[in-house]
Design an enzyme around this catalytic site. Structure first.
Site, PDB file in Angstrom:
ATOM      1  N   PHE A 132      46.875  30.727  79.285  1.00 28.97           N
ATOM      2  CA  PHE A 132      47.788  29.578  79.326  1.00 28.97           C
ATOM      3  C   PHE A 132      48.527  29.608  80.648  1.00 28.97           C
ATOM      4  CE2 PHE A 132      51.896  27.604  78.237  1.00 28.97           C
ATOM      5  CZ  PHE A 132      51.544  26.552  77.405  1.00 28.97           C
ATOM      6  N   GLY A 133      48.179  28.691  81.548  1.00 32.14           N
ATOM      7  CA  GLY A 133      48.717  28.747  82.904  1.00 32.14           C
ATOM      8  C   GLY A 133      49.817  27.733  83.151  1.00 32.14           C
ATOM      9  N   GLY A 140      59.139  29.505  87.881  1.00 27.95           N
ATOM     10  CA  GLY A 140      59.170  30.331  86.673  1.00 27.95           C
ATOM     11  C   GLY A 140      60.037  29.698  85.611  1.00 27.95           C
ATOM     12  N   CYS A 241      54.334  24.583  72.794  1.00 30.68           N
ATOM     13  CA  CYS A 241      53.531  25.808  72.613  1.00 30.68           C
ATOM     14  C   CYS A 241      54.417  27.036  72.809  1.00 30.68           C
ATOM     15  CB  CYS A 241      52.372  25.844  73.600  1.00 30.68           C
ATOM     16  SG  CYS A 241      51.280  24.409  73.502  1.00 30.68           S
ATOM     17  N   ASN A 243      57.466  27.305  72.165  1.00 32.80           N
ATOM     18  CA  ASN A 243      58.289  27.495  70.965  1.00 32.80           C
ATOM     19  C   ASN A 243      57.548  28.293  69.899  1.00 32.80           C
ATOM     20  OD1 ASN A 243      60.726  26.362  71.692  1.00 32.80           O
ATOM     21  ND2 ASN A 243      60.064  24.281  71.170  1.00 32.80           N
ATOM     22  N   ARG A 246      57.648  31.872  71.146  1.00 31.65           N
ATOM     23  CA  ARG A 246      59.006  32.426  71.056  1.00 31.65           C
ATOM     24  C   ARG A 246      59.344  32.781  69.616  1.00 31.65           C
ATOM     25  NH1 ARG A 246      61.709  27.862  75.115  1.00 31.65           N
ATOM     26  NH2 ARG A 246      60.952  28.859  77.004  1.00 31.65           N
ATOM     27  N   LEU A 341      65.405  61.543  71.383  1.00 31.51           N
ATOM     28  CA  LEU A 341      64.228  62.371  71.628  1.00 31.51           C
ATOM     29  C   LEU A 341      64.441  63.308  72.818  1.00 31.51           C
ATOM     30  CD1 LEU A 341      61.682  59.479  71.171  1.00 31.51           C
ATOM     31  CD2 LEU A 341      61.983  61.391  69.616  1.00 31.51           C
ATOM     32  N   GLU A 366      58.517  33.776  78.028  1.00 34.97           N
ATOM     33  CA  GLU A 366      58.865  32.829  76.947  1.00 34.97           C
ATOM     34  C   GLU A 366      60.352  32.463  77.003  1.00 34.97           C
ATOM     35  OE1 GLU A 366      56.609  31.523  75.525  1.00 34.97           O
ATOM     36  OE2 GLU A 366      54.942  32.935  75.543  1.00 34.97           O
TER      37      GLU A 366
HETATM   38  C1  LIG Z   1      54.323  40.236  80.926  1.00 37.49           C
HETATM   39  C2  LIG Z   1      54.442  38.776  81.244  1.00 37.49           C
HETATM   40  C3  LIG Z   1      53.546  37.877  80.661  1.00 37.49           C
HETATM   41  C4  LIG Z   1      53.609  36.509  80.981  1.00 37.49           C
HETATM   42  N1  LIG Z   1      52.663  35.644  80.477  1.00 37.49           N
HETATM   43  C5  LIG Z   1      52.646  34.358  80.903  1.00 37.49           C
HETATM   44  C6  LIG Z   1      51.572  33.477  80.506  1.00 37.49           C
HETATM   45  O1  LIG Z   1      50.650  33.883  79.781  1.00 37.49           O
HETATM   46  N2  LIG Z   1      51.592  32.207  80.983  1.00 37.49           N
HETATM   47  C7  LIG Z   1      52.588  31.732  81.810  1.00 37.49           C
HETATM   48  O2  LIG Z   1      52.531  30.564  82.181  1.00 37.49           O
HETATM   49  N3  LIG Z   1      53.609  32.559  82.194  1.00 37.49           N
HETATM   50  C8  LIG Z   1      53.649  33.844  81.771  1.00 37.49           C
HETATM   51  N4  LIG Z   1      54.669  34.693  82.178  1.00 37.49           N
HETATM   52  C9  LIG Z   1      55.686  34.194  83.112  1.00 37.49           C
HETATM   53  C10 LIG Z   1      57.066  34.076  82.508  1.00 37.49           C
HETATM   54  O3  LIG Z   1      57.132  32.988  81.629  1.00 37.49           O
HETATM   55  C11 LIG Z   1      58.066  34.004  83.666  1.00 37.49           C
HETATM   56  O4  LIG Z   1      58.118  35.290  84.252  1.00 37.49           O
HETATM   57  C12 LIG Z   1      59.439  33.548  83.221  1.00 37.49           C
HETATM   58  O5  LIG Z   1      59.427  32.197  82.889  1.00 37.49           O
HETATM   59  C13 LIG Z   1      60.498  33.770  84.322  1.00 37.49           C
HETATM   60  O6  LIG Z   1      60.056  33.252  85.521  1.00 37.49           O
HETATM   61  P1  LIG Z   1      60.130  34.163  86.842  1.00 37.49           P
HETATM   62  O7  LIG Z   1      59.507  35.470  86.552  1.00 37.49           O
HETATM   63  O8  LIG Z   1      59.573  33.344  87.947  1.00 37.49           O
HETATM   64  O9  LIG Z   1      61.662  34.429  87.089  1.00 37.49           O
HETATM   65  P2  LIG Z   1      62.736  33.419  87.724  1.00 37.49           P
HETATM   66  O10 LIG Z   1      62.634  32.086  87.060  1.00 37.49           O
HETATM   67  O11 LIG Z   1      62.641  33.487  89.207  1.00 37.49           O
HETATM   68  O12 LIG Z   1      64.085  34.108  87.260  1.00 37.49           O
HETATM   69  C14 LIG Z   1      64.645  35.258  87.903  1.00 37.49           C
HETATM   70  C15 LIG Z   1      66.011  35.482  87.272  1.00 37.49           C
HETATM   71  O13 LIG Z   1      66.849  34.336  87.534  1.00 37.49           O
HETATM   72  C16 LIG Z   1      67.395  33.876  86.323  1.00 37.49           C
HETATM   73  N5  LIG Z   1      67.610  32.433  86.348  1.00 37.49           N
HETATM   74  C17 LIG Z   1      66.726  31.462  86.674  1.00 37.49           C
HETATM   75  N6  LIG Z   1      67.282  30.245  86.529  1.00 37.49           N
HETATM   76  C18 LIG Z   1      68.554  30.463  86.116  1.00 37.49           C
HETATM   77  C19 LIG Z   1      69.653  29.613  85.798  1.00 37.49           C
HETATM   78  N7  LIG Z   1      69.558  28.286  85.858  1.00 37.49           N
HETATM   79  N8  LIG Z   1      70.818  30.185  85.434  1.00 37.49           N
HETATM   80  C20 LIG Z   1      70.942  31.526  85.328  1.00 37.49           C
HETATM   81  N9  LIG Z   1      69.941  32.376  85.620  1.00 37.49           N
HETATM   82  C21 LIG Z   1      68.758  31.854  86.007  1.00 37.49           C
HETATM   83  C22 LIG Z   1      66.370  34.248  85.268  1.00 37.49           C
HETATM   84  O14 LIG Z   1      66.931  34.230  83.976  1.00 37.49           O
HETATM   85  C23 LIG Z   1      65.966  35.639  85.749  1.00 37.49           C
HETATM   86  O15 LIG Z   1      66.918  36.565  85.332  1.00 37.49           O
HETATM   87  C24 LIG Z   1      54.622  36.055  81.862  1.00 37.49           C
HETATM   88  C25 LIG Z   1      55.524  36.960  82.416  1.00 37.49           C
HETATM   89  C26 LIG Z   1      55.440  38.303  82.138  1.00 37.49           C
HETATM   90  C27 LIG Z   1      56.391  39.262  82.788  1.00 37.49           C
END
Ligand SMILES: Cc1cc2nc3c(=O)[nH]c(=O)nc-3n(C[C@H](O)[C@H](O)[C@H](O)COP(=O)(O)OP(=O)(O)OC[C@H]3O[C@@H](n4cnc5c(N)ncnc54)[C@H](O)[C@@H]3O)c2cc1C
Length: 387
Positions: A132-133, A140, A241, A243, A246, A341, A366
């Protein structure tokens, strides 16, 4: 261990006999197929693709999708499966979430009859894997800023862009790709062998090691007109999706917490210092009691949210309550369990730190803690504070 040690509030009484039987079936699968191997998978950063068909036979893939060879179980039953799988390892629960809650639910909710018939039965059976991209290197928490583009070309589409952190992409057969079009954000079903599609695992990782996440490059990826998911227009499609996933995390996180607590309790009863079991110290008992309190509350939240989902009354804002609270408490429990532990807790022989590391990424995907806080803040005040 007494019953109070394992189910302090007697929450099994809130489950039907069928729900308990299903929960125990999944628990047995985790005991037999995941627990004996998880240390090796985690250490070597291996996703055990060979157990995917077994998961399909058990009914773990698309658990609460109905028809097209899918199990059609309730939301609570799906949650119980997530609980048990994540007690094994978050990486395995994540696979089930991506396959069922994200990919299969996107096709089931928004796909054509032909798309459903083509993709859902083999995905339910574990013969095909989906990804799911949505997330991109620069988009993010704010997926509305995505730059991946799909433009019409003759009677098809050409997609260009990049995705990041996409679970299972390098071994997936099908990718659901969300892209910007002249009509807004739309979803496309992209077979991963389409020329121009590349998926590269992100390595090395400190969390979710028994799972795969990838960078995806889409360079002139050409798909036919019928690759579009007709029922999804705008971000409401992927959000619905998310949701689903989550919701599953609300349960799953408590599975990791329960496993960490049980590991800490068993260790504390056995380990002796100052001539007595460390479980006899008041400070140890306080830690264990705090874990039991939060696990009991977290499970009640998960079950209540699940019953609302089955009744069709659950609001997305209420899922944020479960995801934010239960993941936050689960990490705290796993970290505290690790302290009991001692030094042995930093080895892979014991599960709490592995769970805590995994949950670091569950906090982020999520919807991060911050995003769910903002969703709840908006729900309470009526004022969006996202930007
Ligand atoms: C193990 C793993 C599996 C994943 N699987 C998928 C997948 O299958 N498909 C997919 O599409 N994505 C996937 N993701 C991506 C995931 O949904 C994103 O990492 C997530 O949405 C956060 O985006 P980011 O990592 O770019 O962080 P950012 O959005 O850059 O956030 C960085 C920090 O800034 C904070 N922040 C951002 N905006 C605000 C705001 N307005 N106010 C306060 N704080 C803020 C965030 O909360 C976070 O603490 C996965 C991620 C991981 C780590």
């Amino acid at each position: 261990m007494t019953d109070l040690a394992t189910d302090y509030l007697g929450l099994d009484a809130l489950l039907s006999a069928e729900e308990i039987a299903w929960r125990d079936t999944v628990r047995g699968f985790v005991r037999d197929r995941i627990r004996p191997n998880i240390i090796q998978w985690y250490e070597k950063a291996v996703f055990p693709a060979e157990i995917v068909p077994e998961m399909g036979r058990l009914g773990l893939l698309g658990t609460h999708v109905s028809g097209y060879g899918c199990p059609g179980r309730s939301a609570v039953e799906y949650g119980l499966a997530a609980l048990e799988l994540e007690a094994g390892d978050s990486g395995l629960r994540t696979f089930v979430s991506v396959q069922g809650s994200l990919v299969m639910s996107a096709i089931a909710k928004f796909g054509t009859e032909t798309q459903k018939q083509r993709w859902l039965p083999p995905m339910a059976a574990g013969e095909l894997i989906g990804c799911f991209g949505l997330t991109e290197p620069e988009a993010g928490s704010d997926p509305a800023s995505m730059t991946t583009m799909a433009r019409r070309d003759g009677d098809g589409w050409v997609i260009n862009g990049a995705k990041r952190w996409i679970g299972l992409a390098s071994i997936a057969d099908l990718a659901v790709i969300w892209a910007r079009t002249e009509d807004g954000i739309r979803g496309f079903l992209v077979p991963t062998d389409t020329p121009g599609f590349t998926a590269t695992p992100i390595e090395p990782k400190l969390a979710m090691r028994a799972s795969i996440q990838c960078d995806i490059t889409l360079a002139g990826v050409r798909v036919p007109a019928d690759a579009i998911l007709p029922g999804a227009a705008g971000l409401r499609g992927p959000f619905s999706c998310l949701n689903e996933a989550r919701y599953g995390i609300t349960w799953g996180a408590m599975g990791a917490a329960r496993d960490a607590y049980e590991a800490a309790l068993a260790y504390a009863l056995d380990r002796r210092q100052f001539g007595q079991p460390i479980a006899s110290f008041q400070l140890t008992q306080e830690k264990l009691v705090d874990m039991v309190l939060e696990i009991g509350k977290g499970l009640l939240v998960a079950l209540h949210i699940g019953r609302m989902k089955d009744a069709g009354t659950l609001l997305p804002e209420q899922i944020s309550f479960g995801k934010l609270n239960n993941v936050r408490e689960a990490i705290a429990i796993c970290r505290e369990a690790r302290t009991l532990l001692g030094g042995n807790g930093i080895t892979l022989d014991h599960s709490p730190l592995r769970h805590a590391n995994n949950l670091e990424s569950v906090r982020t995907y999520e919807g991060t803690d911050e995003v769910h806080t903002l969703i709840m803040g908006r729900a309470i005040t009526g004022i969006p504070a996202f930007s």
